[in-house]
Design an enzyme around this catalytic site. Structure first.
Site, short mmCIF file in Angstrom:
data_model
loop_
_atom_site.label_atom_id
_atom_site.label_comp_id
_atom_site.label_asym_id
_atom_site.label_seq_id
_atom_site.Cartn_x
_atom_site.Cartn_y
_atom_site.Cartn_z
N PHE A 157 11.19 27.35 44.65
CA PHE A 157 10.90 25.86 43.80
C PHE A 157 9.03 25.76 44.45
CE2 PHE A 157 12.00 23.58 47.26
CZ PHE A 157 10.42 22.90 47.32
N LYS A 181 13.67 35.59 37.96
CA LYS A 181 14.75 34.22 37.74
C LYS A 181 13.93 33.36 38.46
CE LYS A 181 16.83 32.38 39.23
NZ LYS A 181 17.53 30.88 40.08
N GLU A 184 15.65 26.58 39.20
CA GLU A 184 16.28 25.71 38.78
C GLU A 184 15.74 24.44 38.74
OE1 GLU A 184 17.22 27.55 40.71
OE2 GLU A 184 19.41 26.77 41.32
N SER A 234 15.19 30.01 51.20
CA SER A 234 15.10 30.27 51.94
C SER A 234 15.60 31.06 53.19
CB SER A 234 16.07 28.63 52.09
OG SER A 234 17.72 29.04 51.58
N CYS A 289 6.19 27.27 53.07
CA CYS A 289 6.29 27.70 54.10
C CYS A 289 4.87 28.47 54.73
CB CYS A 289 7.08 29.21 53.70
SG CYS A 289 5.52 30.33 52.94
N GLU A 389 13.49 24.03 59.88
CA GLU A 389 12.02 23.47 58.27
C GLU A 389 12.69 22.54 57.80
OE1 GLU A 389 12.31 26.85 55.50
OE2 GLU A 389 10.08 26.56 55.40
#
Ligand code: NAD
Length: 491
Positions: A157, A181, A184, A234, A289, A389
């Site tokens: 995301f 893909k 979402e 992740s 990240c 994280e």
């Protein structure tokens, strides 16, 4: 504020075989503006039939696309670059509304995505694989790169525009078909990119968009018609993707999560280092990240750096990303906001010194997922906020007796995505380059983000696979090298 391009009651669509389709699964979820709570659209997920149709269309298109002249393959990419440039302002607004980041951050993200399209336009040179006359007596040998089939990109995301464009341009420029893909959580920006893909003139089936959640991803990992997977997300999911896709005979590159450090030495420009540290840790509300959020500081300058960093941290303005003067926008969702809050609680409970507390921040006129920048001192390497994280605007200061101890602390991390060093010492910079175990290293800069023509590194639990995103690694990932050996004996 609702972008003009967004109509009411919008339902997010798949783009399959050159046209738009509503995904068929009964599952789905709303897409919300995290800064205002407004529902922007509804995202239905795809079912197995939707995926089968896309894979079949991708494999059909591949048979012709793989034989299309490389000069012709890059023409739609040139058009896509122009379209993205022309629409960048309106796209950045859309991205802010579904993600929460600031307008400047959204523009910067899309710009970096466009740079990846620009690099892929150079495929006629980058895809050449070499040849050697007289490789053996009377034998000439040529290496050739072949595309492989239909690849899938599965994206997170936090950079929905840029990371989609890490993969799409290179996959298709090398002669493959590609299915995206996207996350979402913020699917609207990729839908907008695909409206431009549609205008750019790729043959039907070469580039497709299939929305969905974990079930859709898992069906992709096992689908016989898919050749390989490019994943970013992740660490637990990256590991799952790597193991499952490989067990199903696919190529896979899986970039995972991170925990990044900054080392500040006694010769660093302290004010400059503090300014760059805040922007590294707090940009995109810490949802990066490459965010460096643990600062390992040489003992002799710890107090001075802590003071400078606290001052810069307090100067940050939290607010709605579309408003002027905002440094830190909203967090992606209520759930993630709770996670970030729980990490701050863990810092307090485990005994770190709370120097700046962002928990009670309020933003006039908006009831969104806001949290202020938070700074802890006296963080030790065993604390949760030093190891895990948290993906929020939380910073921790750790003392190191000297440079040797600082490097040891950084290398204790299970992750290895990025690190930065602030110093005036060339000797320490050189040691940092060779001794720190992370894939993207920066000296005297807050965030080590490689340009689109360099590979985006990542080691340890931050990466699973061999070939990274961006640069020449992309060409190697999306092609197979074969050798062509010729002898023409004299008659
Ligand atoms: P995520 O792992 O939750 O989701 C990433 C993708 O995986 C999404 O498309 C999602 O649909 C899918 N997914 C989620 N759960 C799944 C499951 N159980 N099974 C199969 N698929 C599943 O990641 P996120 O929260 O969207 O993104 C943030 C993470 O991404 C952070 O850890 C961040 O460090 C990482 N990230 C890494 C890099 C890098 O280059 N290393 C770059 C950007 C983000």
């Amino acid at each position: 504020m609702r972008p003009e391009t967004l109509s009411d009651d919008r339902e997010v669509q798949n783009y399959v075989d050159g046209s738009w389709h509503t995904p068929s699964s009964a599952d789905g979820q709303p897409v919300e503006n995290p800064a205002t709570g407004e529902e922007l659209a509804y995202l239905p997920f795809s079912d197995d039939d939707d995926l089968d149709e896309a894979v079949a269309a991708g494999n059909d298109a591949f048979e012709e696309w793989r034989h299309t002249a490389v000069e012709d393959r890059i023409q739609p990419l040139f058009r896509l670059k122009e379209l993205l440039d022309e629409n960048i302002d309106e796209m950045a607004e859309l991205l802010v509304t579904e993600h929460g980041k600031t307008l400047a951050e959204a523009r910067g993200e899309i710009r970096r995505g466009i740079q990846n399209v620009e690099v892929a336009c150079g495929i006629p040179s980058m895809m050449q694989a070499g040849n050697l006359p007289n490789a053996a007596p009377e034998i000439d040998e040529t290496a050739v790169r072949e595309p492989l089939g239909t690849f899938v990109g599965i994206t997170p995301f936090n950079f929905p525009a840029m990371i989609s464009l890490w993969f799409l341009p290179h996959a298709v420029a090398t002669g493959n078909s590609f299915i995206l893909k996207p996350s979402e959580q913020d699917p609207l920006i990729t839908q907008r990119i695909f409206e431009l893909v549609d205008q750019a003139g790729f043959p039907d089936g070469v580039v497709q968009l299939v929305h969905g959640g974990p079930d859709t991803v898992n069906a992709m990992l096992e689908h016989d018609g898919i050749e390989g997977i490019s994943f970013v997300g992740s660490t637990p999911i990256a590991r799952h993707i790597y193991e499952t896709a490989a067990a199903n005979g696919k190529r896979v590159q899986a970039q995972g999560g991170a925990k990044n450090h900054i080392i500040v030495t006694e010769s660093a420009d302290i004010d400059y280092a503090a300014e760059k540290t805040v922007s590294s840790a707090c940009a995109c509300a810490g949802e990066r990240c490459l965010s460096n959020d643990v600062m390992v500081v040489e003992e002799s300058v710890y107090d001075e750096f802590a003071e400078a960093l606290a001052e810069k941290t307090r100067e940050q303005t939290v607010g709605y990303g579309l408003d002027d003067g905002v440094d830190i926008g909203a967090i992606i969702s209520d759930d993630h906001l709770e996670t970030v809050r729980s990490y701050i609680e863990s810092g307090v409970e485990e005994g770190a010194e709370l120097l700046v507390d962002g928990r009670n921040v309020t933003v006039d006129d908006y009831d969104g997922t806001f949290i202020g920048p938070t700074l802890f001192g006296e963080v030790t390497p065993d604390m949760t906020i030093a190891r895990e994280e948290h993906f929020g605007p939380i910073m921790g200061l750790t003392r190191a007796e000297d440079f040797d101890e600082a490097v040891d602390i950084v290398n204790q991390s299970e992750f290895g995505n990025a690190a930065s060093l602030f110093t005036d010492s060339g000797h320490k910079a050189n040691r940092f380059k060779h001794e720190v175990e992370a894939g993207n290293l920066g000296v005297n800069l807050g965030t080590a983000a490689p340009m689109a023509f360099f590979s985006f590194g990542g080691r340890k639990d931050s990466f699973f696979g061999d070939l990274h995103a961006q640069g020449q690694d992309m060409i190697n990932f999306y092609t197979d090298k074969m050798s062509y050996i010729e002898r023409w004996p004299n008659q």
